[in-house]
Motif scaffolding. Structure first.
Motif, PDB file in Angstrom:
ATOM      1  N   TYR A   7       0.848  -1.181   0.000  1.00 38.73           N
ATOM      2  CA  TYR A   7       0.000   0.000   0.000  1.00 38.73           C
ATOM      3  C   TYR A   7       0.888   1.236   0.000  1.00 38.73           C
ATOM      4  O   TYR A   7       2.056   1.167   0.329  1.00 38.73           O
ATOM      5  CB  TYR A   7      -0.908   0.004   1.235  1.00 38.73           C
ATOM      6  CG  TYR A   7      -1.776  -1.210   1.273  1.00 38.73           C
ATOM      7  CD1 TYR A   7      -1.471  -2.271   2.117  1.00 38.73           C
ATOM      8  CD2 TYR A   7      -2.876  -1.333   0.434  1.00 38.73           C
ATOM      9  CE1 TYR A   7      -2.256  -3.409   2.133  1.00 38.73           C
ATOM     10  CE2 TYR A   7      -3.652  -2.466   0.457  1.00 38.73           C
ATOM     11  CZ  TYR A   7      -3.335  -3.502   1.311  1.00 38.73           C
ATOM     12  OH  TYR A   7      -4.118  -4.617   1.316  1.00 38.73           O
ATOM     13  N   VAL A  11       0.251   4.523   4.855  1.00 38.76           N
ATOM     14  CA  VAL A  11      -1.049   3.892   5.082  1.00 38.76           C
ATOM     15  C   VAL A  11      -0.825   2.635   5.917  1.00 38.76           C
ATOM     16  O   VAL A  11       0.015   1.808   5.606  1.00 38.76           O
ATOM     17  CB  VAL A  11      -1.729   3.523   3.741  1.00 38.76           C
ATOM     18  CG1 VAL A  11      -2.999   2.756   3.980  1.00 38.76           C
ATOM     19  CG2 VAL A  11      -2.008   4.770   2.935  1.00 38.76           C
ATOM     20  N   ASN A  12      -1.568   2.515   7.003  1.00 37.60           N
ATOM     21  CA  ASN A  12      -1.477   1.338   7.860  1.00 37.60           C
ATOM     22  C   ASN A  12      -2.042   0.155   7.075  1.00 37.60           C
ATOM     23  O   ASN A  12      -3.235   0.076   6.828  1.00 37.60           O
ATOM     24  CB  ASN A  12      -2.271   1.600   9.138  1.00 37.60           C
ATOM     25  CG  ASN A  12      -2.241   0.449  10.092  1.00 37.60           C
ATOM     26  OD1 ASN A  12      -2.195  -0.711   9.698  1.00 37.60           O
ATOM     27  ND2 ASN A  12      -2.285   0.761  11.357  1.00 37.60           N
ATOM     28  N   SER A  13      -1.176  -0.783   6.678  1.00 35.93           N
ATOM     29  CA  SER A  13      -1.609  -1.872   5.797  1.00 35.93           C
ATOM     30  C   SER A  13      -2.620  -2.793   6.472  1.00 35.93           C
ATOM     31  O   SER A  13      -3.519  -3.305   5.810  1.00 35.93           O
ATOM     32  CB  SER A  13      -0.411  -2.665   5.288  1.00 35.93           C
ATOM     33  OG  SER A  13       0.295  -3.253   6.361  1.00 35.93           O
ATOM     34  N   LYS A  16      -5.869  -1.001   6.243  1.00 31.96           N
ATOM     35  CA  LYS A  16      -6.296  -1.030   4.838  1.00 31.96           C
ATOM     36  C   LYS A  16      -6.952  -2.373   4.502  1.00 31.96           C
ATOM     37  O   LYS A  16      -7.993  -2.413   3.855  1.00 31.96           O
ATOM     38  CB  LYS A  16      -5.087  -0.759   3.935  1.00 31.96           C
ATOM     39  CG  LYS A  16      -5.385  -0.749   2.472  1.00 31.96           C
ATOM     40  CD  LYS A  16      -5.949   0.553   2.040  1.00 31.96           C
ATOM     41  CE  LYS A  16      -6.001   0.594   0.518  1.00 31.96           C
ATOM     42  NZ  LYS A  16      -6.894   1.625   0.057  1.00 31.96           N
ATOM     43  N   ARG A  17      -6.342  -3.471   4.971  1.00 34.64           N
ATOM     44  CA  ARG A  17      -6.925  -4.796   4.723  1.00 34.64           C
ATOM     45  C   ARG A  17      -8.306  -4.914   5.363  1.00 34.64           C
ATOM     46  O   ARG A  17      -9.216  -5.475   4.766  1.00 34.64           O
ATOM     47  CB  ARG A  17      -5.996  -5.891   5.247  1.00 34.64           C
ATOM     48  CG  ARG A  17      -4.910  -6.227   4.281  1.00 34.64           C
ATOM     49  CD  ARG A  17      -4.158  -7.486   4.706  1.00 34.64           C
ATOM     50  NE  ARG A  17      -2.781  -7.303   4.307  1.00 34.64           N
ATOM     51  CZ  ARG A  17      -1.806  -6.846   5.081  1.00 34.64           C
ATOM     52  NH1 ARG A  17      -2.034  -6.566   6.333  1.00 34.64           N
ATOM     53  NH2 ARG A  17      -0.590  -6.694   4.621  1.00 34.64           N
ATOM     54  N   SER A  19     -10.369  -2.475   5.938  1.00 33.49           N
ATOM     55  CA  SER A  19     -11.300  -1.610   5.201  1.00 33.49           C
ATOM     56  C   SER A  19     -11.809  -2.271   3.921  1.00 33.49           C
ATOM     57  O   SER A  19     -12.878  -1.924   3.444  1.00 33.49           O
ATOM     58  CB  SER A  19     -10.651  -0.265   4.876  1.00 33.49           C
ATOM     59  OG  SER A  19      -9.711  -0.382   3.838  1.00 33.49           O
ATOM     60  N   GLU A  20     -11.065  -3.220   3.396  1.00 36.07           N
ATOM     61  CA  GLU A  20     -11.452  -3.896   2.159  1.00 36.07           C
ATOM     62  C   GLU A  20     -12.294  -5.145   2.393  1.00 36.07           C
ATOM     63  O   GLU A  20     -12.780  -5.756   1.453  1.00 36.07           O
ATOM     64  CB  GLU A  20     -10.203  -4.246   1.360  1.00 36.07           C
ATOM     65  CG  GLU A  20      -9.476  -3.001   0.868  1.00 36.07           C
ATOM     66  CD  GLU A  20      -8.101  -3.281   0.298  1.00 36.07           C
ATOM     67  OE1 GLU A  20      -7.593  -4.419   0.453  1.00 36.07           O
ATOM     68  OE2 GLU A  20      -7.522  -2.349  -0.292  1.00 36.07           O
ATOM     69  N   PRO A  44     -14.657   1.550   2.413  1.00 32.74           N
ATOM     70  CA  PRO A  44     -13.446   2.374   2.530  1.00 32.74           C
ATOM     71  C   PRO A  44     -13.689   3.742   1.905  1.00 32.74           C
ATOM     72  O   PRO A  44     -14.392   3.868   0.904  1.00 32.74           O
ATOM     73  CB  PRO A  44     -12.393   1.581   1.760  1.00 32.74           C
ATOM     74  CG  PRO A  44     -13.144   0.659   0.872  1.00 32.74           C
ATOM     75  CD  PRO A  44     -14.489   0.440   1.483  1.00 32.74           C
ATOM     76  N   ASP A  47      -8.596   7.346   3.844  1.00 30.94           N
ATOM     77  CA  ASP A  47      -7.932   6.719   4.986  1.00 30.94           C
ATOM     78  C   ASP A  47      -8.919   6.379   6.097  1.00 30.94           C
ATOM     79  O   ASP A  47      -8.525   6.113   7.228  1.00 30.94           O
ATOM     80  CB  ASP A  47      -6.818   7.624   5.520  1.00 30.94           C
ATOM     81  CG  ASP A  47      -7.351   8.954   6.039  1.00 30.94           C
ATOM     82  OD1 ASP A  47      -8.516   9.297   5.743  1.00 30.94           O
ATOM     83  OD2 ASP A  47      -6.595   9.656   6.735  1.00 30.94           O
ATOM     84  N   THR A 134     -10.964   5.704  11.839  1.00 29.21           N
ATOM     85  CA  THR A 134      -9.600   5.953  11.368  1.00 29.21           C
ATOM     86  C   THR A 134      -8.630   5.145  12.223  1.00 29.21           C
ATOM     87  O   THR A 134      -8.910   4.849  13.397  1.00 29.21           O
ATOM     88  CB  THR A 134      -9.220   7.440  11.453  1.00 29.21           C
ATOM     89  OG1 THR A 134      -9.467   7.922  12.756  1.00 29.21           O
ATOM     90  CG2 THR A 134     -10.019   8.270  10.463  1.00 29.21           C
TER      91      THR A 134
END
Length: 136
Positions: A7, A11-13, A16-17, A19-20, A44, A47, A134
């Motif tokens: 990513y 961005v905090n990976s 992010k995972r 959020s998906e 998502p 951020d 967040t």
């Protein structure tokens, strides 16, 4: 590729995972610190993770008192599919809630659209509220 970032920088990976994921387990905390987890639809948005829930739910009351939460990917029944990630929840105003509804309706297709419209008919615009999560 070893050592490469999946990513963009900053961005905090793990966040992010989460959020998906199709379903996100939102954990809020009671006054005594007891965790209370709830599976929710989420979308998502940059951020942030946008969620939507009933305005007078206990999770909203807990967030008003303590915005520290955790999020994790889960299945529809709330069984976690990964480690929880520390986060901060924000209760959205009316325009923010409309944006959250739209984002969730887009993400979940026709089922999301039908659910949002049904909720508006049943509860009205103030019966549900958006949440923005967040990474902490």
């Amino acid at each position: 590729m070893r050592g490469s970032r999946p990513y963009p920088r900053g961005v905090n990976s793990d966040f992010k995972r989460v959020s998906e994921a199709k379903y996100v387990l939102l954990t809020t905390f009671r006054k005594d610190g007891t965790p209370v987890a709830t599976p929710l639809w989420a979308a998502p948005d940059g951020d942030k993770i946008l969620m939507w829930t009933v305005t007078d739910s206990y999770k909203v009351k807990r967030i008003r008192r303590n915005p520290s939460v955790t999020v994790a990917a889960c299945d529809a029944r709330g069984n976690p599919k990964g480690e929880p990630v520390a986060a901060v929840a924000e209760i959205l105003d009316a325009p923010g809630t409309d944006h959250a509804r739209d984002a969730i309706a887009r993400r979940y297709g026709i089922l999301g659209w039908i659910t949002m419209k049904g909720s508006l008919l049943r509860r009205g615009k103030t019966g549900t509220i958006g949440l923005a999560i967040t990474a902490a």
